[in-house]
Design an enzyme around this catalytic site. Structure first.
Site, PDB file in Angstrom:
ATOM      1  N   CYS A  34      -6.607   8.887 -11.303  1.00 54.01           N
ATOM      2  CA  CYS A  34      -6.574   8.043 -10.145  1.00 54.01           C
ATOM      3  C   CYS A  34      -6.853   6.199 -10.482  1.00 54.01           C
ATOM      4  O   CYS A  34      -7.665   5.968 -11.177  1.00 54.01           O
ATOM      5  CB  CYS A  34      -8.109   8.136  -9.130  1.00 54.01           C
ATOM      6  SG  CYS A  34      -8.492   6.989  -8.228  1.00 54.01           S
ATOM      7  N   CYS A  68      -9.668   4.335  -9.595  1.00 53.14           N
ATOM      8  CA  CYS A  68     -10.711   4.547 -10.357  1.00 53.14           C
ATOM      9  C   CYS A  68     -10.920   3.801 -11.597  1.00 53.14           C
ATOM     10  O   CYS A  68     -11.746   3.107 -11.761  1.00 53.14           O
ATOM     11  CB  CYS A  68     -10.984   5.863 -10.546  1.00 53.14           C
ATOM     12  SG  CYS A  68     -11.024   7.183  -9.157  1.00 53.14           S
ATOM     13  N   CYS A 125       0.267   3.453   2.974  1.00 52.75           N
ATOM     14  CA  CYS A 125       0.781   3.088   4.052  1.00 52.75           C
ATOM     15  C   CYS A 125       2.590   3.155   4.393  1.00 52.75           C
ATOM     16  O   CYS A 125       3.006   3.426   5.302  1.00 52.75           O
ATOM     17  CB  CYS A 125       0.668   1.333   4.064  1.00 52.75           C
ATOM     18  SG  CYS A 125      -1.075   0.858   4.202  1.00 52.75           S
ATOM     19  N   CYS A 130       0.807  -1.207  -0.088  1.00 54.55           N
ATOM     20  CA  CYS A 130      -0.212  -0.118   0.084  1.00 54.55           C
ATOM     21  C   CYS A 130       0.902   1.103  -0.187  1.00 54.55           C
ATOM     22  O   CYS A 130       1.702   1.439   0.903  1.00 54.55           O
ATOM     23  CB  CYS A 130      -0.951   0.101   1.198  1.00 54.55           C
ATOM     24  SG  CYS A 130      -1.572   1.628   1.610  1.00 54.55           S
TER      25      CYS A 130
END
Length: 514
Positions: free
Chosen positions: A389, A392, A57, A54
C-alpha cells in the site's frame, strides 16, 4: 406532474451554471460560483469531490459518466467538483479523502453516498433516493414497480392496521439506501399476488423470484428477513457484492473456481446446502482467475483450485477446507455443518512474534493481538496496513514520529501505545475495508474501537488520541511541513497544505483485485 415539471425547468438552467467544455458530458462541473445555485435548483443531486491525480477518481470517472447518462432520463443530476481548484468548497463539505460522494437534497440535507462505485449501483442507489421511502403500489403500476430494481419489497396492509403500516415505514426509512419499498392498502391487489393482508413480498430477479414474509411483524425481524431473502442462495463474490457480504453479519463461504462453467456447476451442486443453512451462512462462488490471491487471505494455497473456505465476517475467523480433498457437495455439506456446530477450529495466520520491539511503533502479530491491543489498560492506536500500500508507506515516517512522542515519555508510554499490524500476513478480528485503516482501542472500551477518518498529520492523530482516548494524554507536536503522498503525484497544485487521504481498496487484497 409538478415534480417532473420542476426537474425539466431546473435542467434548463444548467446552461448558465456550466461551461461549454462540459457540454459533451452528462456530469456537470461546478465551482464555488455555481455550486450553491445548482443545489438549490435541483431536488436531488449526487456530487463527486475529486482530485485529478487521484487513481480511484480516475477509475470512477467512466462509471460516473455512464450513471449520469442513465440518470439524466430520470431527471437526477450528477455533478463533480475539482478539489485542487475548489479547496474551500470541498472543506466546507467535510471532504477528507478522494473521491468523496455526497447526496444533496438541498443545501441543508447532505449525506454520504453509501453504494458501490459502479454505474449500475449508482443508478440503483439514486433511483431509490428519488422515490419516497415507501412508494404506492396500484393495479396500474404494480408490474412496473416489481421490475424497477433487482430487489423490490412490497407490503400489502390494511389501512386500518396503523401499527403494521408504521413498522413497515420505519423499516423502509432505515433500509431505503439498499432496497426499493412500496406498499398497498388494496386487499384486491394483494389477492392478485396470491397473498393477503397483512403480508410482505420480496420480489427479486434471481432464485425463486419472490419470497413471502411469515414472521412476527417487528422491525428487527423484518429487517433480518429482508437481508436473508435478498441474498442469492449461491451468489458471486466480486467488487460490487463483497462489501455487502462482509456487512451481512453471518459467515461467508467461498467457492473458488477458475472457469465460469465450473462455478455454475458448483453453484447448482451447493444450492441444497445454501437452502439448508439460509440465514446462518452465505455461500458464493468467486472467480479464481481474477481474485485467486484472495484465497491466501483465507489461509488457502492461492495456486490450487477449486477450493473452499468459510470466513466469519464478524470475528474474521477463517475455516479453510483441506485442499488435499476434493471439493464436492457431500463432503462440503458436512464441513459446513461442523463449522456451524463449532467442531472445527479456526485457522490463525500469524507472523512470528518479534523477539524485541526495537522501534517506537509496537509491532503486533495475530498471536500477540489480544495482549498488546485488547487485554491491557492502555489507549492503543492501531494501524492496519499492507506492505504494497503506497499510502501506508507515505504514512510510515509520520507514524514513527507520532509514536516517539509517547514512547520517549515513560508516563505517556504507560498509558498510550502506537502500534501497527500487517493485515495481509496476520488474521485480525476486525473488518478492514481499505488500507491504511487506523483505529483507536480506548482503555476500558476495547470492544468499541473508534476508526480514524481525519487527515493523516501527526497533529491531528495526536488530537484524536487525546479526544477519544480514555487517558486524555496531550502531547506537544511541532508544526509539520506539507508533503505529498508517495504513490500519487498531483497533476495540479492544491491550495491546502495537507492532501486529503486516499485509501487503498479491499482488505488484504490489492486494489486491482476485489
Amino acid at each position: 406532474m409538478k415534480y417532473l415539471a420542476h426537474w425539466a425547468l431546473s435542467l434548463l438552467s444548467v446552461a448558465t451554471t456550466t461551461s461549454a467544455s462540459d457540454e459533451e458530458s452528462n456530469v456537470y462541473s461546478l465551482n464555488k460560483d455555481t455550486f450553491t445555485n445548482f443545489i438549490r435548483e435541483h431536488d436531488l443531486v449526487l456530487a463527486e469531490f475529486f482530485a485529478p491525480w487521484c487513481g480511484h477518481c480516475k477509475a470512477l470517472a467512466p462509471e460516473y459518466e455512464q450513471a449520469a447518462t442513465e440518470l439524466k432520463e430520470k431527471n437526477i443530476a450528477l455533478v463533480k467538483v475539482d478539489c485542487t481548484e475548489e479547496a474551500d468548497l470541498c472543506k466546507d463539505y467535510g471532504v477528507e479523502g478522494y473521491p468523496t460522494l455526497k447526496v444533496f437534497r438541498g443545501l441543508d440535507s447532505v449525506k454520504a453516498y453509501q453504494g458501490v462505485r459502479k454505474s449500475a449501483a449508482i443508478v440503483s442507489y439514486m433511483i431509490k433516493q428519488s422515490l419516497p421511502a415507501v412508494s404506492t403500489a396500484t393495479q396500474e403500476n404494480l408490474e412496473e414497480l416489481k421490475t424497477m430494481d433487482k430487489i423490490v419489497i412490497i407490503a400489502y396492509l390494511s389501512s386500518e392496521d396503523k401499527t403494521s403500516n408504521q413498522t413497515f415505514t420505519t423499516v423502509a426509512e432505515s433500509q431505503r439506501d439498499s432496497y426499493l419499498f412500496a406498499g398497498s392498502n388494496d386487499a384486491a391487489l394483494a389477492k392478485t399476488e396470491d397473498t393477503k393482508q397483512p403480508s410482505i413480498v420480496l420480489y427479486k430477479d434471481f432464485d425463486e423470484k419472490k419470497s413471502v414474509f411469515d414472521g412476527d411483524f417487528e422491525e428487527e425481524t423484518i429487517t433480518n428477513w429482508i437481508k436473508t431473502a435478498s441474498t442469492p442462495l449461491v451468489g458471486e463474490v466480486g467488487p460490487e457484492t463483497y462489501s455487502g457480504y462482509m456487512s451481512a453479519g453471518i459467515p461467508l463461504a467461498y467457492i473458488f473456481a477458475e472457469t465460469e462453467e465450473e462455478r455454475q456447476q458448483l453453484a447448482i451442486d451447493f444450492k441444497p446446502i445454501a437452502e439448508k443453512h439460509r440465514g446462518k451462512v452465505n455461500i458464493a462462488t468467486i472467480d479464481a482467475k481474477s481474485f485467486g490471491a484472495h484465497a491466501g487471505n483465507l489461509n488457502l494455497d492461492p495456486e490450487k483450485f477449486p477450493c473452499f473456505a468459510i470466513q466469519d465476517t464478524v470475528t474474521n475467523a477463517k475455516y479453510p477446507y483441506d485442499q488435499s480433498k476434493e471439493v464436492n457437495a457431500k463432503d462440503i455439506a458436512q464441513f459446513v455443518q461442523d463449522v456451524i456446530d463449532g467442531k472445527v477450529e479456526a485457522s490463525i495466520k500469524s507472523e512470528p512474534i518479534p523477539d524485541t520491539q526495537d522501534g517506537p511503533v509496537t509491532v503486533v502479530v495475530a498471536h500477540t493481538y489480544q495482549d498488546l491491543v485488547i487485554n491491557n489498560d492502555k489507549d492503543v492506536l492501531l494501524e492496519f496496513y499492507a506492505p504494497w500500500c503506497g499510502h501506508c508507506k507515505a504514512l510510515a515516517p509520520k507514524y514513527e514520529e507520532l509514536a516517539k512522542l509517547y514512547a520517549d515519555n515513560p508516563d505517556f508510554a504507560s498509558k498510550v501505545t502506537i502500534a501497527k499490524v500487517d493485515a495481509t500476513a496476520n488474521d485480525v478480528p476486525q473488518s478492514i475495508q481499505g488500507f491504511p485503516t487506523i483505529k483507536l482501542f480506548p482503555a476500558g472500551s476495547k470492544d468499541s474501537p473508534i476508526e480514524y477518518s481525519g487527515s493523516r498529520t501527526i497533529e491531528d492523530l495526536a488530537e484524536f488520541i487525546k479526544e477519544q482516548g480514555t487517558h486524555k494524554i496531550e502531547v506537544v507536536v511541532e508544526a509539520e511541513e506539507p508533503k505529498e503522498d508517495a504513490d500519487e503525484a498531483p497533476t495540479s497544485s492544491s491550495s491546502s497544505s495537507e492532501k486529503p487521504a486516499e485509501t487503498d481498496a479491499q482488505p488484504s487484497v490489492k486494489h486491482d483485485e476485489l
